[in-house]
Design a protein around this motif. Structure first.
Motif, PDB file in Angstrom:
ATOM      1  N   THR A 105      -0.284   2.726  -9.380  1.00 27.37           N
ATOM      2  CA  THR A 105       0.713   2.421 -10.406  1.00 27.37           C
ATOM      3  C   THR A 105       2.102   2.902  -9.981  1.00 27.37           C
ATOM      4  O   THR A 105       3.104   2.198 -10.150  1.00 27.37           O
ATOM      5  CB  THR A 105       0.299   3.085 -11.737  1.00 27.37           C
ATOM      6  OG1 THR A 105      -0.869   2.434 -12.215  1.00 27.37           O
ATOM      7  CG2 THR A 105       1.408   3.001 -12.756  1.00 27.37           C
ATOM      8  N   ILE A 106       2.128   4.104  -9.403  1.00 30.41           N
ATOM      9  CA  ILE A 106       3.420   4.648  -8.948  1.00 30.41           C
ATOM     10  C   ILE A 106       4.023   3.725  -7.881  1.00 30.41           C
ATOM     11  O   ILE A 106       5.216   3.435  -7.877  1.00 30.41           O
ATOM     12  CB  ILE A 106       3.227   6.094  -8.425  1.00 30.41           C
ATOM     13  CG1 ILE A 106       2.848   7.013  -9.596  1.00 30.41           C
ATOM     14  CG2 ILE A 106       4.477   6.588  -7.717  1.00 30.41           C
ATOM     15  CD1 ILE A 106       2.330   8.380  -9.189  1.00 30.41           C
ATOM     16  N   LYS A 140      -0.368  13.320   0.908  1.00 35.91           N
ATOM     17  CA  LYS A 140       0.854  13.430   1.695  1.00 35.91           C
ATOM     18  C   LYS A 140       1.844  12.342   1.291  1.00 35.91           C
ATOM     19  O   LYS A 140       1.523  11.154   1.331  1.00 35.91           O
ATOM     20  CB  LYS A 140       0.516  13.301   3.173  1.00 35.91           C
ATOM     21  CG  LYS A 140       1.698  13.540   4.076  1.00 35.91           C
ATOM     22  CD  LYS A 140       1.273  13.552   5.515  1.00 35.91           C
ATOM     23  CE  LYS A 140       2.480  13.827   6.411  1.00 35.91           C
ATOM     24  NZ  LYS A 140       2.086  13.906   7.813  1.00 35.91           N
ATOM     25  N   GLY A 141       3.030  12.760   0.892  1.00 35.53           N
ATOM     26  CA  GLY A 141       4.071  11.805   0.509  1.00 35.53           C
ATOM     27  C   GLY A 141       3.915  11.250  -0.897  1.00 35.53           C
ATOM     28  O   GLY A 141       4.723  10.439  -1.345  1.00 35.53           O
ATOM     29  N   PHE A 142       2.867  11.678  -1.599  1.00 28.89           N
ATOM     30  CA  PHE A 142       2.589  11.110  -2.930  1.00 28.89           C
ATOM     31  C   PHE A 142       3.562  11.647  -3.986  1.00 28.89           C
ATOM     32  O   PHE A 142       4.147  10.891  -4.757  1.00 28.89           O
ATOM     33  CB  PHE A 142       1.150  11.416  -3.360  1.00 28.89           C
ATOM     34  CG  PHE A 142       0.086  10.688  -2.567  1.00 28.89           C
ATOM     35  CD1 PHE A 142       0.401   9.939  -1.436  1.00 28.89           C
ATOM     36  CD2 PHE A 142      -1.242  10.743  -2.962  1.00 28.89           C
ATOM     37  CE1 PHE A 142      -0.574   9.274  -0.712  1.00 28.89           C
ATOM     38  CE2 PHE A 142      -2.229  10.077  -2.246  1.00 28.89           C
ATOM     39  CZ  PHE A 142      -1.898   9.351  -1.124  1.00 28.89           C
ATOM     40  N   GLU A 143       3.678  12.968  -4.039  1.00 32.92           N
ATOM     41  CA  GLU A 143       4.561  13.583  -5.032  1.00 32.92           C
ATOM     42  C   GLU A 143       5.995  13.083  -4.839  1.00 32.92           C
ATOM     43  O   GLU A 143       6.704  12.807  -5.801  1.00 32.92           O
ATOM     44  CB  GLU A 143       4.495  15.121  -4.895  1.00 32.92           C
ATOM     45  CG  GLU A 143       5.322  15.903  -5.889  1.00 32.92           C
ATOM     46  CD  GLU A 143       4.803  15.836  -7.317  1.00 32.92           C
ATOM     47  OE1 GLU A 143       3.646  15.410  -7.511  1.00 32.92           O
ATOM     48  OE2 GLU A 143       5.562  16.188  -8.245  1.00 32.92           O
ATOM     49  N   GLU A 144       6.373  12.920  -3.567  1.00 34.61           N
ATOM     50  CA  GLU A 144       7.720  12.446  -3.261  1.00 34.61           C
ATOM     51  C   GLU A 144       7.939  11.043  -3.835  1.00 34.61           C
ATOM     52  O   GLU A 144       8.995  10.742  -4.382  1.00 34.61           O
ATOM     53  CB  GLU A 144       7.946  12.420  -1.738  1.00 34.61           C
ATOM     54  CG  GLU A 144       8.038  13.792  -1.093  1.00 34.61           C
ATOM     55  CD  GLU A 144       6.684  14.433  -0.796  1.00 34.61           C
ATOM     56  OE1 GLU A 144       5.659  13.952  -1.329  1.00 34.61           O
ATOM     57  OE2 GLU A 144       6.643  15.422  -0.058  1.00 34.61           O
ATOM     58  N   LEU A 145       6.908  10.199  -3.697  1.00 36.52           N
ATOM     59  CA  LEU A 145       7.024   8.838  -4.231  1.00 36.52           C
ATOM     60  C   LEU A 145       7.130   8.875  -5.758  1.00 36.52           C
ATOM     61  O   LEU A 145       7.935   8.147  -6.354  1.00 36.52           O
ATOM     62  CB  LEU A 145       5.815   7.994  -3.793  1.00 36.52           C
ATOM     63  CG  LEU A 145       5.873   6.518  -4.156  1.00 36.52           C
ATOM     64  CD1 LEU A 145       7.051   5.822  -3.476  1.00 36.52           C
ATOM     65  CD2 LEU A 145       4.578   5.805  -3.770  1.00 36.52           C
ATOM     66  N   LEU A 146       6.349   9.747  -6.371  1.00 34.52           N
ATOM     67  CA  LEU A 146       6.412   9.895  -7.832  1.00 34.52           C
ATOM     68  C   LEU A 146       7.828  10.301  -8.251  1.00 34.52           C
ATOM     69  O   LEU A 146       8.398   9.739  -9.195  1.00 34.52           O
ATOM     70  CB  LEU A 146       5.382  10.940  -8.290  1.00 34.52           C
ATOM     71  CG  LEU A 146       5.457  11.394  -9.740  1.00 34.52           C
ATOM     72  CD1 LEU A 146       5.196  10.240 -10.699  1.00 34.52           C
ATOM     73  CD2 LEU A 146       4.440  12.509 -10.017  1.00 34.52           C
ATOM     74  N   VAL A 201       0.836  -1.190   0.000  1.00 41.48           N
ATOM     75  CA  VAL A 201       0.000   0.000   0.000  1.00 41.48           C
ATOM     76  C   VAL A 201       0.879   1.251   0.000  1.00 41.48           C
ATOM     77  O   VAL A 201       1.875   1.308   0.717  1.00 41.48           O
ATOM     78  CB  VAL A 201      -0.915  -0.001   1.252  1.00 41.48           C
ATOM     79  CG1 VAL A 201      -1.865   1.164   1.220  1.00 41.48           C
ATOM     80  CG2 VAL A 201      -1.701  -1.304   1.323  1.00 41.48           C
ATOM     81  N   TYR A 202       0.495   2.223  -0.852  1.00 35.41           N
ATOM     82  CA  TYR A 202       1.269   3.473  -0.903  1.00 35.41           C
ATOM     83  C   TYR A 202       0.903   4.356   0.269  1.00 35.41           C
ATOM     84  O   TYR A 202      -0.121   4.109   0.908  1.00 35.41           O
ATOM     85  CB  TYR A 202       1.031   4.183  -2.248  1.00 35.41           C
ATOM     86  CG  TYR A 202      -0.392   4.596  -2.547  1.00 35.41           C
ATOM     87  CD1 TYR A 202      -0.954   5.754  -1.979  1.00 35.41           C
ATOM     88  CD2 TYR A 202      -1.190   3.851  -3.412  1.00 35.41           C
ATOM     89  CE1 TYR A 202      -2.267   6.143  -2.265  1.00 35.41           C
ATOM     90  CE2 TYR A 202      -2.493   4.232  -3.694  1.00 35.41           C
ATOM     91  CZ  TYR A 202      -3.016   5.374  -3.116  1.00 35.41           C
ATOM     92  OH  TYR A 202      -4.295   5.778  -3.402  1.00 35.41           O
ATOM     93  N   PRO A 203       1.598   5.420   0.625  1.00 31.52           N
ATOM     94  CA  PRO A 203       2.819   5.896  -0.047  1.00 31.52           C
ATOM     95  C   PRO A 203       4.113   5.248   0.467  1.00 31.52           C
ATOM     96  O   PRO A 203       5.160   5.478  -0.107  1.00 31.52           O
ATOM     97  CB  PRO A 203       2.815   7.391   0.297  1.00 31.52           C
ATOM     98  CG  PRO A 203       2.143   7.478   1.623  1.00 31.52           C
ATOM     99  CD  PRO A 203       1.139   6.362   1.656  1.00 31.52           C
ATOM    100  N   ASP A 204       4.031   4.428   1.540  1.00 31.22           N
ATOM    101  CA  ASP A 204       5.299   3.934   2.069  1.00 31.22           C
ATOM    102  C   ASP A 204       5.532   2.450   1.779  1.00 31.22           C
ATOM    103  O   ASP A 204       6.367   1.809   2.392  1.00 31.22           O
ATOM    104  CB  ASP A 204       5.419   4.216   3.574  1.00 31.22           C
ATOM    105  CG  ASP A 204       4.067   4.080   4.264  1.00 31.22           C
ATOM    106  OD1 ASP A 204       3.173   3.482   3.643  1.00 31.22           O
ATOM    107  OD2 ASP A 204       3.910   4.560   5.387  1.00 31.22           O
TER     108      ASP A 204
END
Lengths: 198, 650
Positions: free
Chosen positions: B212-213, B240-246, A190-193
């Motif tokens: 997908t990212i 939160k933290g999404f753009e960083e993961l991209l 699961v994202y983001p981590d």
């Protein structure tokens, strides 16, 4: 039930600083209110919603033995709860209040002073006519069973059930499938981590 | 999941269906059918001895059909409850017993083919609906070849392929030859953001970009030599933290190409996929070859939600997801008191958003449960038995099922379930239903006050509390000037407007009457405003029959945010007022002196899709089309909702 002869209506016209008084001749409106049937007193305030404004409503209710209140100020959406509380503080049933919306529906949309004053008088007249048909109302109290039904055992249903159960409420969690988990249980990470889902 | 299973305060009912919900806030009664599991849940130790002897082999739903299971199975190793289940449709042992091998294999004798469905009734004070979403089936999008090419998979199938709990135990391989795919393409917005109903839904599914990212990052972490390309329209990485993961995936070499493939072909010998795409950044057609293609499928409203929605009287948005009581201020409440919504049932959501909303919903429900009592605003309906004809029309009109009625008996209002919309009071032609605080007498007194002096200068306007009255407030806050002719009578819902009020206003000399309420999708009383339409249609017919221009009665929807629209409605209505001469007003009085109040069009007229002629009563624009009771009618020319429809060839 009150008969018409018993009606004692008090009208409180608000300047709202210049928001209403800047476009509407509020003194004319106040005077006009005195000519309406069953209106015992008509008062003008700079800010009816302020503490002094509300105190004046309560004082006048006592002095003039008012039993219907019309506040000619703003939208009931903003101040009806406050004025209901105010008249309740003076011993009146909160449902004996009517508001005339002179600000949002008149002064703010009618730049012509004469037209705005004409419309304001009419809005007030309509409010007073409605106030004459208001009666005290009691809110019914209903007992609540201390249990909850959660439909669906996905991540949302599980969280909701856990929170409610942790708060001490009995919870029934109904899931269509043989196991809870929902779509979440099918995810690997699961994202983001990039954590495991289960 | 395990916490849920072992919590002493949670009674977990799996393999169960909700059959009926009755009652009202604080006092709901739910009937649940717990389907026979044929395995004793408490005794089963999940040893698995039964599975190895079961002869029935089926596709495993949990693994998206990428592996198999037996007729007796556990959905997945961590399932809660941790017990096997027999799928009755597939088992050979049930009716008649032809197999029964598992019975012999189970040492603890947990399996019992005589088990019956259980019916359970529970009393609850609050309900949380969390029935989630479904995943879009991409079979219809043939250009991506999902049904034709083995190595084209959905994002959820891909999830199973990379999972250590999946059929490959985490060793990624592609379906055709079980070789590890090195070149992987992802296609975004599959079934989302399209105006073509054949190709999916108009909304953004919210989760697919980040999913997908995440997959891309996972691949680069575990298979650094991967060559990954993502085809997208817009990348939405706003959490939160999404753009960083991209950014992390970009720095690891994942390529993002703006443009969706126009065509996917398969190289028959290798099983590889040949993709043609218009790169809209570089403005050129490009061709790529992949070992595997992943379709980032969107979310759809869950089919299972619909029956539950009807049971607890909830409304849905046009996209099929459940509608909240207020988009900003009451996002987990519903129009039905005591019922709350959580998670993807309201709109597509990821885990974090679902959890947040679930906590909000449980907190809202807790407020109700903790208090132990609920106070009902005194605006509810009251039946006057002596005037009642016992016809039961009010019970049918109530969107909340708050009126109970039996033949030859006066109806009863359950005030806890009543929301005070007044739809029943407007439906009753005997004046046998009153609304507390919004009485008929008060409304008549308001009409009288408006029209007592200079009626030709004024527009009698009915505005519902939530949308149109608030829309007028918004116009005020934004200082949007309009003519001073409107006199607003506030009702909780436009469905409170009894045809008799409108008739009375015309009798008293109103040049124009405006009925305004919420847009169809916004109705705060589920669908009460469909009744407004029915009544206004009846009034238009009646006015015409009496020789009065139906154009003098206008119907407009205006949301709380549409200040500009309110201003336009006010201007147009005032223009209409100016067309009414004093002679016409005098004539109206004479014509209406004896005319009877027209009743609404009946259900028979409206409950069907049919060809119809439409005419806009504001601007006169007319057209032909299909009439449907659930479709909000708007004039393409002037945006008015005063649309009259007449059956074709009528």
């Amino acid at each position: 039930m009150l008969t018409k002869e018993d009606l004692r209506i008090g009208v409180f016209v608000c300047d709202c600083g210049s928001n209403i008084a800047g476009f509407v001749n509020t003194e004319t409106v106040r005077e006009f209110a005195e000519t309406l049937p069953d209106v015992v007193v008509s008062v003008k305030n700079k800010y009816t919603c302020s503490d002094p404004g509300q105190q004046e409503i309560q004082r006048t209710i006592f002095e003039k033995k008012l039993n219907r209140i019309v506040v000619a100020s703003c939208s009931p959406a903003s101040y009806e709860p406050i004025f209901r509380q105010c008249i309740q503080g003076a011993g009146l049933n909160p449902y004996l209040l009517e508001m005339a919306n002179l600000r949002e529906h008149c002064s703010w949309v009618t730049p012509d002073r004469e037209a705005a004053t004409w419309k304001a008088k009419d809005i007030l007249k309509v409010a007073v006519s409605r106030a004459r048909w208001l009666y005290p109302q009691d809110e019914e109290q209903i007992t609540v069973t201390d249990a909850a039904l959660v439909i669906g055992g996905g991540v949302a249903g599980m969280q909701a059930a856990l929170d409610l159960a942790d708060a001490g409420h009995q919870v029934y969690l109904v899931e269509q499938k043989p196991s809870i988990g929902g779509i979440m249980a099918q995810l690997d990470k699961v994202y983001p981590d990039i954590e495991c889902s289960i | 999941m395990m916490d849920v299973g072992r919590h002493p305060k949670i009674e977990l009912l799996t393999n169960a269906e909700l059959e009926d919900v009755s009652g009202y806030v604080g006092n709901f009664k739910a009937r649940i059918r717990k389907k026979a599991r044929y395995v004793n849940e408490a005794e089963c130790t999940a040893c698995g001895d039964c599975v190895s002897v079961c002869p029935v082999v089926l596709p495993d739903e949990y693994q998206m059909g990428l592996s198999s299971r037996r007729a007796i199975y556990i959905p997945f190793p961590q399932a809660v409850p941790s017990a096997y289940v027999v799928s009755a449709e597939d088992c050979l042992g049930l009716n008649p017993i032809a197999c029964g091998k598992c019975l012999e294999a189970c040492e603890k004798q947990c399996i019992n083919f005589d088990m019956k469905d259980e019916h359970i009734e529970v009393d609850v004070g609050a309900i949380i609906v969390a029935t989630g979403m479904d995943v879009y089936d991409p079979s219809a999008l043939d250009e991506y070849g999902y049904t034709r090419f083995t190595n084209v998979v959905t994002s959820l199938e891909f999830e199973r392929l990379i999972s250590t709990g999946g059929p490959l135990e985490g060793h990624l391989a592609r379906p055709s030859d079980l070789k590890r795919p090195r070149r992987i393409g992802f296609v975004q917005c599959v079934g989302s953001r399209t105006q073509d109903p054949q190709r999916g839904n108009p909304y953004c599914s919210n989760i697919c970009c980040m999913n997908t990212i995440k997959d891309a990052q996972y691949l680069m972490d575990n298979y650094p030599d991967s060559d990954i390309m993502v085809f997208y329209i817009d990348l939405r990485a706003y959490g939160k933290g999404f753009e960083e993961l991209l950014m992390r995936t970009r720095s690891r070499g994942v390529r993002y190409v703006r443009g969706l493939p126009g065509e996917v072909r398969e190289d028959a010998s290798s099983g590889n996929l040949l993709v043609t795409v218009e790169n809209t950044t570089d403005k050129r057609i490009e061709n790529y070859e992949f070992d595997m293609l992943v379709l980032a499928v969107g979310a759809t409203s869950a089919i299972a939600t619909e029956s539950i929605r009807q049971m607890v009287s909830l409304s849905k948005s046009p996209d099929g997801f459940l509608k909240e009581a207020h988009a900003k201020l009451r996002p987990v409440d519903t129009p039905t008191k005591g019922v709350f919504i959580a998670g993807a049932v309201e709109s597509p959501k990821d885990v974090r958003q679902s959890v947040t909303q679930a906590s909000a919903a449980s907190s809202r429900a807790s407020i109700l449960l903790n208090k132990g009592e609920f106070s009902v605003e005194a605006i509810t309906a009251v039946v006057f038995d002596e005037q009642c004809s016992k016809c039961g029309l009010c019970a049918r009109a109530c969107p909340f099922g708050a009126i109970t009625w039996q033949k030859k008996q006066a109806p009863k209002v359950i005030s806890a379930a009543c929301s005070g919309c007044g739809c029943c009071a407007a439906e009753c032609k005997y004046g046998a239903i009153g609304m507390r605080h919004f009485s008929d007498q008060a409304i008549y007194a308001q009409i009288d006050a408006i029209l007592e002096k200079d009626p030709h200068e004024k527009v009698v306007t009915f505005a519902c509390n939530w949308c149109s009255y608030a829309g007028a407030d918004t116009a005020g806050v934004s200082r949007m000037e309009y003519p001073p002719s409107a006199r607003i009578i506030r009702t909780m819902c436009s469905a409170r407007v009894n045809p008799e009020f409108v008739w009375y206003a015309f009798q008293k000399g109103a040049p124009v009457v405006l009925v305004s309420g919420c847009h169809y999708a916004d109705c705060h009383y589920i669908d009460a405003n469909r009744n407004t339409v029915r009544r206004v249609e009846g009034l238009w017919d009646g006015l015409e029959k009496s020789g009065i221009r139906p154009q003098r009665l206008l119907l407009e929807w205006c949301s709380a945010a549409e200040g500009l629209r309110w201003q336009a409605i006010m201007k147009e209505t005032d223009n209409k007022r100016k067309t009414v001469t004093r002679e016409e007003l005098e004539q109206t009085r004479t014509l209406l002196a004896k005319a009877r109040v027209p009743r609404p069009r009946t259900d028979k007229d409206i409950n069907e899709n049919q060809e119809a002629d439409f005419v806009c009563l504001r601007c006169g624009h007319s057209w032909a089309g299909i009439f449907n009771v659930e479709t909000e009618r708007t004039c393409a020319e002037c945006k008015s909702n005063s649309i009259r429809w007449l059956r074709k060839n009528a």
